[in-house]
Design a protein around this motif. Structure first.
Motif, mmCIF file in Angstrom:
data_model
loop_
_atom_site.group_PDB
_atom_site.id
_atom_site.type_symbol
_atom_site.label_atom_id
_atom_site.label_comp_id
_atom_site.label_asym_id
_atom_site.label_seq_id
_atom_site.Cartn_x
_atom_site.Cartn_y
_atom_site.Cartn_z
ATOM 1 N N LYS A 187 70.427 6.461 -52.010
ATOM 2 C CA LYS A 187 71.547 6.986 -51.238
ATOM 3 C C LYS A 187 72.664 5.939 -51.183
ATOM 4 O O LYS A 187 72.403 4.752 -50.985
ATOM 5 N N SER B 68 75.810 4.371 -46.267
ATOM 6 C CA SER B 68 76.699 5.081 -45.361
ATOM 7 C C SER B 68 77.631 4.051 -44.739
ATOM 8 O O SER B 68 77.365 2.858 -44.754
ATOM 9 N N ARG B 69 78.730 4.554 -44.179
ATOM 10 C CA ARG B 69 79.724 3.666 -43.601
ATOM 11 C C ARG B 69 79.119 2.750 -42.550
ATOM 12 O O ARG B 69 79.536 1.632 -42.357
ATOM 13 N N THR B 70 78.108 3.296 -41.870
ATOM 14 C CA THR B 70 77.559 2.547 -40.752
ATOM 15 C C THR B 70 76.541 1.499 -41.207
ATOM 16 O O THR B 70 76.175 0.640 -40.435
ATOM 17 N N ASP B 71 76.113 1.586 -42.483
ATOM 18 C CA ASP B 71 75.181 0.567 -42.968
ATOM 19 C C ASP B 71 75.848 -0.804 -43.027
ATOM 20 O O ASP B 71 75.205 -1.837 -42.985
ATOM 21 N N GLN C 39 77.847 -2.019 -40.909
ATOM 22 C CA GLN C 39 77.881 -2.607 -39.581
ATOM 23 C C GLN C 39 79.104 -3.456 -39.274
ATOM 24 O O GLN C 39 79.013 -4.680 -39.207
ATOM 25 N N PRO C 40 80.234 -2.826 -39.080
ATOM 26 C CA PRO C 40 81.384 -3.595 -38.626
ATOM 27 C C PRO C 40 81.162 -4.018 -37.184
ATOM 28 O O PRO C 40 80.305 -3.470 -36.503
#
Lengths: 242, 248
Positions: free
Chosen positions: A10, A13-16, A18-19
């Motif tokens: 995959k 994702s944007r959240t991987d 971690q900003p």
């Protein structure tokens, strides 16, 4: 089973990625709105205290001036003279700046998201909702005037440092002092009417069953604050306070 | 019925458009709004003019293909889709303004047709669940509390037509995104991606250039499926929760 599925890696994702939390909030329209909600509630809390403090004017010059002095000595002896007041001022400044910058950026974005207006226009949102932006600008300008008028006493003729009661009376003895203040207090009422309810939605506290309570609370707060603040110039104008 | 129509005509995305006036006669009050436009288009074709382009598909109010801002209302004066709006809602001799959805994230393709693929990209960002394929699981294999099932169903009603964006003065897609997020986030099947779903879909929504929410409530008023305004508050709650959870 499941012959047709590919088990592909995959894409992250944007959240991987971690900003940081601050970046995450400031970059998102939802997060930025949360900043506005929290800073707005801080300012609202301050306004409630401010309004109640103002009402002390009805107990005479001595009590009001003593209260004004206490604002500087509060927190003593743990804190030095006027440190607590400065602490409040710093928090308020952060709240005002955060609220204003977020509002400016979100508004720019909102206007860009709807570049073409409809030919057939309809106006439906309530007056309070429609005037949030201009109302906010009016309030920002009023804060500057209010500080120059009653904190630094720059624009207040006949003002004497350390005599808040007399200075308030001096302000509301001029027609422009009254006009500016009354317009601003009506604006603050409208701003709170939509803002308080909105803040609850933004912070995820709104739901169908609680909606009525939140709307009533917003209206009540708006009315109470506007009436409380306006009672002072009205009292000076009618001679109850002089 | 005889009607005066003022319709937005735009050749393509690069050409500026304008409102054009048309007259249609012989309209039955039982016709749907789209059938009325079909009648106009037949006239236009017979006269050798370019017919008005508009989106439509099922014409049963369930697919979300039709759009149109009619007299300033997304989907017109009734709370339904344009295809289920009937001419009995208008009077003989009325002048009706017909415009496309207006939002920078929904560019006009032609006349009344706008590109709504921004919604597809929001869905791609997280509007799905990870589930093994294969035979259908038993219906009672995963218990779902009734209130949660009801809430999921209420949000699942969203047909992605974009009326919320069209009605919003900020061109915001918050109601659409909240319907999609809440639909899956209340269900146990949606739990594995609960946090990433809301963060990714909101980020995708922002990337598409939709505006922010100022809670004017226009979206929920326009929604033909009655997605309620508190959905937005529920998504905000999910988003704030996710910012705390996803970092652990």
């Amino acid at each position: 089973m499941a012959l047709g599925t590919r088990t592909e890696e995959k894409k992250p994702s944007r959240t991987d990625r971690q900003p940081s939390v601050i970046r995450l909030f400031w970059r998102s329209t939802v997060g930025k709105k949360a900043v506005m909600a929290v800073s707005g509630l801080i300012m609202l809390g301050y306004l409630v205290a401010h309004m109640m403090g103002n009402l002390k004017i009805f107990f005479g010059a001595d009590e009001f001036n003593a209260y004004g002095h206490w604002l500087r000595t509060m927190g003593e002896p743990v804190l030095h003279y006027s440190w607590a007041l400065w602490l409040v001022r710093v928090v308020l400044l952060l709240a005002v700046v955060g609220h204003g910058v977020a509002a400016y950026q979100l508004s720019r974005r909102d206007i860009a998201a709807r570049p073409d207006k409809y030919v057939h226009r309809k106006r439906r949102p309530s007056y309070a909702t429609r005037t949030m932006r201009w109302g906010g600008i009016i309030l920002a300008l009023f804060i500057v005037w209010h500080l120059l008028d009653l904190t630094t006493l720059t624009v207040n003729e006949n003002a004497r440092p350390g005599h808040p009661y007399e200075n308030v009376v001096a302000t509301f003895s001029t027609w422009y002092g009254n006009v500016v203040y009354i317009v601003a207090m009506l604006a603050v009422g409208l701003h709170i009417r939509h803002g308080f309810w909105s803040a609850a939605q933004t912070l995820g506290m709104g739901n169908a069953t609680r909606d009525r309570v939140l709307k009533t609370a917003a209206d009540g707060l708006a009315l109470l604050l506007t009436a409380g603040f306006l009672s002072v110039p009205v009292a000076v104008m009618t001679g109850v306070v002089s | 019925m005889k009607l005066n129509l003022r319709i937005w005509r735009q050749k393509n995305a690069d050409t500026p458009g304008a409102m054009a006036t048309y007259e249609v006669d012989g309209i039955s009050s039982d016709m749907s709004f789209l059938e009325m436009l079909d009648t106009l288009n037949e006239d236009l074709i017979l006269r050798g003019e370019e017919p008005v382009a508009f989106d439509h598909d099922c014409r049963e109010g369930i697919c979300g293909a039709c759009s149109l801002v009619i007299n300033g209302d997304a989907h017109g004066p009734e709370r339904t889709t344009t295809c289920q709006l009937h001419m009995r809602s208008f009077r003989d001799g009325d002048t009706i303004d017909v415009e496309p959805w207006r939002a920078s994230a929904f560019p006009v393709v032609k006349d009344l047709v706008v590109d709504r693929s921004a919604f597809d990209r929001i869905i791609q960002a997280g509007g799905y669940i990870s589930a093994p394929t294969g035979s259908a699981p038993d219906a009672h294999a995963t218990p779902v509390p009734k209130p949660d099932a009801d809430s999921a169903f209420e949000h699942a009603e969203c047909i992605g037509c974009g009326a919320c964006v069209a009605a919003c003065p900020n061109g915001s897609a918050m109601l659409f995104t909240s319907a999609k997020v809440n639909h899956l986030n209340v269900l146990p099947q949606g739990a594995p991606e609960r946090e990433t779903r809301v963060l990714d879909m909101v980020a995708a929504m922002d990337d598409e250039g939709f505006g922010g929410c100022t809670l004017t409530g226009e979206c929920a008023t326009a929604c033909p499926k009655g997605i309620p305004l508190p959905s937005i508050a529920a998504m905000n709650k999910e988003w704030l929760r996710a910012t705390r959870k996803v970092r652990r």
